[in-house]
Design a protein around this motif. Structure first.
Motif, PDB file in Angstrom:
ATOM      1  N   ASN A 112       0.780  -1.154   0.077  1.00 51.03           N
ATOM      2  CA  ASN A 112       0.086   0.064   0.012  1.00 51.03           C
ATOM      3  C   ASN A 112       0.725   1.272   0.012  1.00 51.03           C
ATOM      4  O   ASN A 112       0.560   2.307  -0.578  1.00 51.03           O
ATOM      5  N   VAL A 145      -3.658  -5.358  -5.715  1.00 53.80           N
ATOM      6  CA  VAL A 145      -4.568  -6.178  -4.879  1.00 53.80           C
ATOM      7  C   VAL A 145      -3.745  -7.365  -3.825  1.00 53.80           C
ATOM      8  O   VAL A 145      -2.846  -7.909  -4.366  1.00 53.80           O
ATOM      9  N   ALA A 309     -10.174  -7.964  -9.963  1.00 49.16           N
ATOM     10  CA  ALA A 309     -10.204  -6.671  -9.096  1.00 49.16           C
ATOM     11  C   ALA A 309      -9.249  -5.568 -10.025  1.00 49.16           C
ATOM     12  O   ALA A 309      -9.302  -4.491 -10.288  1.00 49.16           O
ATOM     13  N   THR A 317      -9.723   3.754  -7.368  1.00 44.76           N
ATOM     14  CA  THR A 317     -10.109   2.550  -6.614  1.00 44.76           C
ATOM     15  C   THR A 317      -9.047   2.432  -5.385  1.00 44.76           C
ATOM     16  O   THR A 317      -7.757   2.724  -5.711  1.00 44.76           O
ATOM     17  N   GLU A 318      -9.181   2.048  -4.132  1.00 44.65           N
ATOM     18  CA  GLU A 318      -8.451   2.144  -3.264  1.00 44.65           C
ATOM     19  C   GLU A 318      -7.979   0.743  -3.458  1.00 44.65           C
ATOM     20  O   GLU A 318      -8.256  -0.432  -3.917  1.00 44.65           O
ATOM     21  N   CYS A 320      -7.179  -2.937  -2.251  1.00 45.99           N
ATOM     22  CA  CYS A 320      -7.949  -4.106  -2.003  1.00 45.99           C
ATOM     23  C   CYS A 320      -7.374  -5.182  -1.385  1.00 45.99           C
ATOM     24  O   CYS A 320      -6.249  -5.744  -1.895  1.00 45.99           O
ATOM     25  N   ARG A 331     -14.182  -7.889  -1.969  1.00 50.17           N
ATOM     26  CA  ARG A 331     -13.231  -7.323  -2.074  1.00 50.17           C
ATOM     27  C   ARG A 331     -13.281  -6.161  -0.839  1.00 50.17           C
ATOM     28  O   ARG A 331     -14.397  -5.693  -0.757  1.00 50.17           O
ATOM     29  N   LEU A 332     -12.145  -5.930   0.016  1.00 52.27           N
ATOM     30  CA  LEU A 332     -12.381  -5.062   1.074  1.00 52.27           C
ATOM     31  C   LEU A 332     -11.236  -4.037   0.768  1.00 52.27           C
ATOM     32  O   LEU A 332     -10.115  -4.347   0.450  1.00 52.27           O
ATOM     33  N   PRO A 333     -11.451  -2.879   1.406  1.00 55.05           N
ATOM     34  CA  PRO A 333     -10.381  -1.939   1.377  1.00 55.05           C
ATOM     35  C   PRO A 333      -9.012  -2.392   2.220  1.00 55.05           C
ATOM     36  O   PRO A 333      -9.430  -2.764   3.430  1.00 55.05           O
ATOM     37  N   LEU A 334      -7.916  -2.480   1.641  1.00 52.47           N
ATOM     38  CA  LEU A 334      -6.762  -3.087   2.314  1.00 52.47           C
ATOM     39  C   LEU A 334      -6.331  -2.435   3.651  1.00 52.47           C
ATOM     40  O   LEU A 334      -5.945  -3.298   4.517  1.00 52.47           O
ATOM     41  N   CYS A 337      -8.630  -3.153   6.684  1.00 52.72           N
ATOM     42  CA  CYS A 337      -8.454  -4.582   7.315  1.00 52.72           C
ATOM     43  C   CYS A 337      -7.219  -4.564   8.156  1.00 52.72           C
ATOM     44  O   CYS A 337      -7.080  -5.266   9.165  1.00 52.72           O
TER      45      CYS A 337
END
Ligand code: ADP
Length: 363
Positions: A112, A145, A309, A317-318, A320, A331-334, A337
């Motif tokens: 990230n 991703v 994704a 896009t964030e 994920c 898919r979730l925001p990295l 989490c």
């Protein structure tokens, strides 16, 4: 086609190969040019032969193998900007702007950060003439991703991490073997299982193996655990049970945050009950061997979803992480989490046990 690379980072786990295989094949199917990056971030920083183009058959016959065939590593260089600058240059030179990272929360955090820095890294590469203006423009967006490979099931946001189910199979085999010998000799067995910050393996093992007592980090035992445990063990023996099993997570602690080790538990049993007591530390056996059917299928599903994704990513896009929610790949925001995972560790450090359990949630 779009340039896409896949790598595994941090601790290895069973099912990573299935995920790599799915990424490569799905990406080829969708017309991408696909690369392996070997040895995790170290291979990205070092470049050269570490970044290799993949084809359909280069991922044949790996789905049944444990560990990760493309190698994993911990990498100090990537934690420094100069290392990430080299990595960025290596990716641009091969036209890679889509990354699939398979690793733990450390690896995902690094990915990230890399994505956030990408623009400024390319600017620096342009200023130092390592790339040209056309490359700066063409590769201006890096999509990332993640998916979580870990035997500990220690990541918030996914019901199961890739590798956990196989580790449970290994542990159950070992316990079943030990139970037969413990039964013969009326022994007490203490098993130490992995999970430095997460008691999932210990808890599930305890349920599945009919253990008498379990120690996990998220929910330390009552202050008076020694006498409670002895009472329970004695009660089972008096009722005719020929053996006792106690499961200790390697990260087990007491309510003061002090470690509870298998050795300490053994001492309590020996001193108070004079039972013949043995310790088994399973160690790396838990990481080894073939992945279970569940982990192979999980890796396949996550890998395919990760590529989808990436292909759908826009500049907005964030980053994920692909997770399992119920029986669905989502898919979730990295970073959300990762933050939640860190919050569990903090709650444990702050001795806020209720909060730790609540944050841990289903996983
Ligand atoms: P895991 O991914 O299993 O949690 P680590 O925490 O050891 O394992 O992380 C694996 C690698 O990811 C590290 O060796 C490092 O190269 C990279 N990494 C981890 N955290 C960061 C970070 N904050 N910034 C940059 N890279 C990181």
């Amino acid at each position: 086609g779009k340039g896409l690379a896949v790598f595994t980072s941090g601790g290895d786990s069973q099912g990573m190969n299935a995920a790599v295989r799915a990424v490569v094949r799905m990406a080829i199917y969708l017309g991408c040019k696909v690369f392996f990056i070997k040895e995790g971030y170290q291979g990205m920083v070092d470049g050269g032969d570490n970044i290799e183009e993949a084809n359909w058959s280069s991922v044949s016959s790996i789905i049944h193998k444990g560990g990760t065939v493309i190698g994993s590593a911990r990498c100090m260089d990537f934690k420094e900007r100069v290392g990430r600058l080299k990595a960025a240059c290596n990716l641009v030179k091969r036209g890679i702007t889509n990354l699939v990272v398979i690793g733990g929360d450390g690896s995902l955090t690094g990915a990230n950060l890399f994505r956030q820095e990408w623009s400024s890294l390319l600017d620096e590469l342009l200023q130092t003439s390592q790339i040209n203006k056309a490359e700066r423009e063409k590769y201006k967006q890096l999509n990332i991703v993640g998916m979580v490979g870990s035997i500990d099931n220690d990541f918030c946001g996914t019901d199961m991490t890739i590798g956990t189910d196989s580790a449970l199979h290994r542990i159950m085999d070992a316990i079943d073997a030990i139970v037969s010998t413990a039964y013969s000799h009326q022994r007490t067995f203490i098993m130490e299982v992995m999970g430095r910050h997460c008691g999932y393996l210990a808890l599930v093992t305890a349920l599945a193996a009919e253990a008498d007592f379990v120690f996990i980090p998220e929910w330390p035992p009552h202050q008076d655990w020694a006498s409670k445990m002895c009472k329970k063990l004695l009660q089972e023996r008096t009722a005719g049970q020929r053996l006792n099993i106690i499961i200790v997570s390697e990260g087990a602690i007491d309510r003061d945050g002090q470690p509870i080790t298998a050795e300490m538990v053994k001492q309590v049993v020996v001193d108070n009950l004079k039972q013949d007591t043995r310790i088994t530390v399973l160690g790396h056996v838990q990481r080894g061997g073939a992945p279970s059917a569940f982990d192979r299928v999980l890796g396949c599903r996550m890998g395919a979803e990760a590529v989808m994704a990436l292909m759908e990513a826009t500049p907005e896009t964030e980053a994920c992480v692909v997770s399992l929610d119920g029986n669905q790949a989502v898919r979730l925001p990295l970073m959300e989490c990762v933050e939640k995972t860190k919050a569990v560790a903090k709650a444990m450090a702050d001795k806020e046990w209720e909060l730790a359990v609540q944050l841990r949630g289903r996983s």
